[in-house]
Scaffold this active site. Structure first.
Site, short mmCIF file in Angstrom:
data_model
loop_
_atom_site.label_atom_id
_atom_site.label_comp_id
_atom_site.label_asym_id
_atom_site.label_seq_id
_atom_site.Cartn_x
_atom_site.Cartn_y
_atom_site.Cartn_z
N ALA A 235 6.10 2.19 -0.88
CA ALA A 235 5.42 2.49 0.40
C ALA A 235 5.36 4.00 0.63
CB ALA A 235 6.12 1.76 1.53
N ARG A 236 6.43 4.56 1.19
CA ARG A 236 6.45 6.00 1.46
C ARG A 236 7.88 6.53 1.27
NH1 ARG A 236 1.98 6.31 0.62
NH2 ARG A 236 0.24 7.14 1.82
N GLU A 265 7.08 15.44 -2.44
CA GLU A 265 6.23 15.19 -3.61
C GLU A 265 5.35 16.40 -3.91
OE1 GLU A 265 4.04 11.54 -3.13
OE2 GLU A 265 5.84 10.38 -2.74
N HIS A 284 4.12 8.40 -7.63
CA HIS A 284 3.19 8.00 -6.55
C HIS A 284 1.86 7.52 -7.16
CE1 HIS A 284 2.08 8.63 -2.06
NE2 HIS A 284 1.44 7.59 -2.58
N ALA A 286 1.04 4.05 -7.48
CA ALA A 286 0.83 2.62 -7.22
C ALA A 286 -0.63 2.27 -6.96
CB ALA A 286 1.70 2.17 -6.05
N1 LIG Z 1 2.44 4.06 -3.30
C1 LIG Z 1 1.16 4.15 -2.97
O1 LIG Z 1 0.36 4.72 -3.71
C2 LIG Z 1 0.68 3.51 -1.71
C3 LIG Z 1 -0.68 3.16 -1.60
C4 LIG Z 1 -1.12 2.53 -0.43
C5 LIG Z 1 -0.24 2.31 0.62
N2 LIG Z 1 1.05 2.70 0.51
C6 LIG Z 1 2.01 2.50 1.61
O2 LIG Z 1 2.38 1.12 1.67
C7 LIG Z 1 2.85 0.83 2.98
C8 LIG Z 1 2.20 -0.47 3.47
O3 LIG Z 1 0.78 -0.30 3.52
P1 LIG Z 1 -0.16 -1.42 4.16
O4 LIG Z 1 -1.54 -1.11 3.77
O5 LIG Z 1 0.37 -2.77 3.87
O6 LIG Z 1 0.04 -1.09 5.71
P2 LIG Z 1 -0.23 -2.02 6.95
O7 LIG Z 1 -0.49 -1.10 8.10
O8 LIG Z 1 -1.24 -3.07 6.63
O9 LIG Z 1 1.19 -2.75 7.17
C9 LIG Z 1 2.28 -2.15 7.76
C10 LIG Z 1 3.01 -3.20 8.59
O10 LIG Z 1 4.13 -2.59 9.19
C11 LIG Z 1 4.25 -3.06 10.52
N3 LIG Z 1 4.97 -2.06 11.33
C12 LIG Z 1 4.49 -0.95 11.92
N4 LIG Z 1 5.49 -0.28 12.52
C13 LIG Z 1 6.61 -0.98 12.31
C14 LIG Z 1 7.96 -0.81 12.67
N5 LIG Z 1 8.35 0.26 13.38
N6 LIG Z 1 8.86 -1.72 12.27
C15 LIG Z 1 8.47 -2.80 11.56
N7 LIG Z 1 7.20 -3.04 11.18
C16 LIG Z 1 6.28 -2.13 11.55
C17 LIG Z 1 2.85 -3.29 11.00
O11 LIG Z 1 2.84 -4.27 12.03
C18 LIG Z 1 2.15 -3.79 9.74
O12 LIG Z 1 2.14 -5.18 9.66
C19 LIG Z 1 2.50 2.05 3.82
O13 LIG Z 1 3.66 2.86 3.93
C20 LIG Z 1 1.46 2.79 2.98
O14 LIG Z 1 1.43 4.17 3.27
C21 LIG Z 1 1.53 3.29 -0.64
#
Ligand SMILES: NC(=O)c1ccc[n+]([C@@H]2O[C@H](COP(=O)([O-])OP(=O)(O)OC[C@H]3O[C@@H](n4cnc5c(N)ncnc54)[C@H](O)[C@@H]3O)[C@@H](O)[C@H]2O)c1
Length: 317
Positions: A235-236, A265, A284, A286
Site C-alpha cells: 500500500a504505502r 523512496e 514500489h 506493484a
Molecule cells: N504499491 C503500489 O504501487 C500501489 C498502487 C496503487 C495503490 N496503492 C495503495 O494501495 C492502498 C489501497 O488502495 P485502494 O485503491 O484499494 O484504495 P481505496 O481507497 O479503494 O481503499 C482504501 C480503504 O481504506 C478505508 N479507510 C480509509 N481511511 C481509513 C482508516 N482511517 N481506517 C481504516 N480504513 C480506512 C476506506 O474506507 C477504503 O475502503 C492505498 O494505500 C494506495 O495508495 C499502492
C-alpha cells in the site's frame, strides 16, 4: 489556442502511446519527464510556468509549485494515492485534482498474491542461492487453511479477496467505512483492527496513507500480531514504522515480510530492512504492468480533456 500538459509520470511515450496520441489529436503539447524518477522542485520550477495540466507521478505538488504554475487547472494523478498532492491547497488555487482509482488495482492485487507466496516459500532467496550453485532446500509454509487479514477493504483489497477464494483461506478485513455488501459477496468477515491484527497468519496492508493511518503498524501493533505471521505491504510506506518492522523480523516475531513501498523512496541500499533474511522487496513496482499503464494513461488523459471541455472528469477528488 493550444494547451500544454506536463507528464511527470515516467515512460509515457513508451507505455502510454494511445494517451499521448489522444492529447496530440486534441492539439495539446505534451512535455515529458526525462529523468526516469520523480521530479524535484527545482526540476519542476523550470517547467511549470506555462503548463495547463499535469499528469502527475509521485513528485510533490504543493503551494510552492502552485504559486509558480499560474495556468495550472488540473492535476490528473497517474495512480491512486494522492499523498504527494496538497489537494486542499490545490482547490484553493482553483486546480482540480483527479486520480486513477481502480486503474491499477488488478496489477497490485496480482503482485500482492505473488508476494504472499514469495514470502511464505522464500522464492526470491532460493532463486539467488540456486543460481549461485547452492542447493538450499528451504522448507516453507502453505497458505491453504490460513487466515489472511486485510487492513483496509477498498478497491484493491476486494480484488485480492476475490483472487484468494481459490486458495481456500479465511479472509478477515478491517475498514473504517466497511462495505458489507462486498464482504458478503466475497466471503470476507469484517472485523475490528484488533481482531485482524491478532488473528491473521498473513497480514496485508491496504489502507490509504492519511494523517490518521500513518505509522499504523508500529511496535505496539506488531506486538499484537500472531507469532510467526507474515506481513505484506503493497500500500504505502508511511503506514509502517520501518524500525518496528525490522525489529519484528529480527526478533523472530514475524516469520517473513514482503515490502513494495518504503518510508522514504527511492530507499537506499543501507536500509536496515535489507540486512534481514526474511524479507522480500520490490521497488514500489506493484502497479507496473503494461495493462495498467495503458488503462491509466487513457483514464488520466480523458480526465484532463474533460476538464478543458467543461465536462466533469471521472474520479474528481
Ligand atoms: N504499491 C503500489 O504501487 C500501489 C498502487 C496503487 C495503490 N496503492 C495503495 O494501495 C492502498 C489501497 O488502495 P485502494 O485503491 O484499494 O484504495 P481505496 O481507497 O479503494 O481503499 C482504501 C480503504 O481504506 C478505508 N479507510 C480509509 N481511511 C481509513 C482508516 N482511517 N481506517 C481504516 N480504513 C480506512 C476506506 O474506507 C477504503 O475502503 C492505498 O494505500 C494506495 O495508495 C499502492
Amino acid at each position: 489556442m493550444s494547451h500544454k500538459v506536463l507528464v511527470t509520470a515516467t515512460n509515457y511515450s513508451k507505455l502510454c502511446r494511445e494517451a499521448k496520441a489522444l492529447f496530440e489529436e486534441n492539439g495539446w503539447e505534451v512535455v515529458e519527464n526525462t529523468f526516469g524518477r520523480p521530479m524535484t522542485f527545482d526540476e519542476l520550477k523550470s517547467r511549470v510556468g506555462d503548463i495547463d495540466a499535469v499528469i502527475a507521478g509521485v513528485d510533490d505538488w504543493n503551494e510552492a509549485v502552485f504559486k509558480i504554475a499560474p495556468k495550472l487547472k488540473v492535476i490528473s494523478r497517474f495512480g491512486v494515492g494522492v499523498d504527494n498532492i496538497d489537494v486542499e491547497t490545490a482547490r484553493r488555487h482553483g486546480i482540480a485534482v483527479t486520480n486513477a482509482a481502480g486503474g491499477n488495482s488488478n496489477a497490485v492485487a496480482e503482485i500482492t498474491i505473488g508476494l504472499i507466496i514469495s514470502a511464505m516459500r522464500a522464492i526470491p532467496q532460493l532463486h539467488q542461492t540456486t543460481r549461485q550453485g547452492r542447493w538450499d532446500r528451504f522448507v516453507g509454509e502453505e497458505i491453504l487453511g490460513r487466515t489472511v487479514g486485510i487492513l483496509g477493504f477498498g478497491n484493491i483489497a476486494q480484488k485480492i479477496a476475490r483472487k484468494l477464494q481459490g486458495f481456500e483461506v479465511e479472509v478477515l478485513a478491517y475498514d473504517k467505512y466497511p462495505n458489507q455488501e462486498a464482504a458478503s459477496r466475497l466471503g470476507v468477515t469484517l472485523a475490528t483492527s484488533e481482531d485482524v491484527l491478532s488473528r491473521a497468519d498473513v497480514l496485508l496492508m491496504m489502507l490509504p496513507s492519511l494523517p490518521e493511518t500513518r505509522g499504523f503498524m508500529n511496535a505496539e501493533t506488531f506486538a499484537k500480531m500472531k507469532d510467526d505471521a507474515y506481513f505484506i505491504n503493497t500500500a504505502r510506506g508511511a503506514l509502517v514504522d520501518e524500525t518496528a518492522l525490522a525489529d519484528a523480523l529480527s526478533s523472530g516475531k514475524l516469520r517473513a515480510a514482503a515490502i513494495d513501498v518504503y518510508q522514504s523512496e527511492p530507499t537506499s541500499a543501507d536500509n536496515p530492512l535489507f540486512q534481514l533474511d526474511g524479507i522480500v522487496t520490490t521497488p514500489h513496482t506493484a502497479a507496473e504492468t503494461f495493462e495498467a499503464y495503458r488503462g491509466i494513461g487513457l483514464l488520466t488523459a480523458r480526465a484532463v480533456l474533460d476538464v478543458f471541455a467543461g465536462r466533469s472528469p471521472a474520479n474528481l477528488l
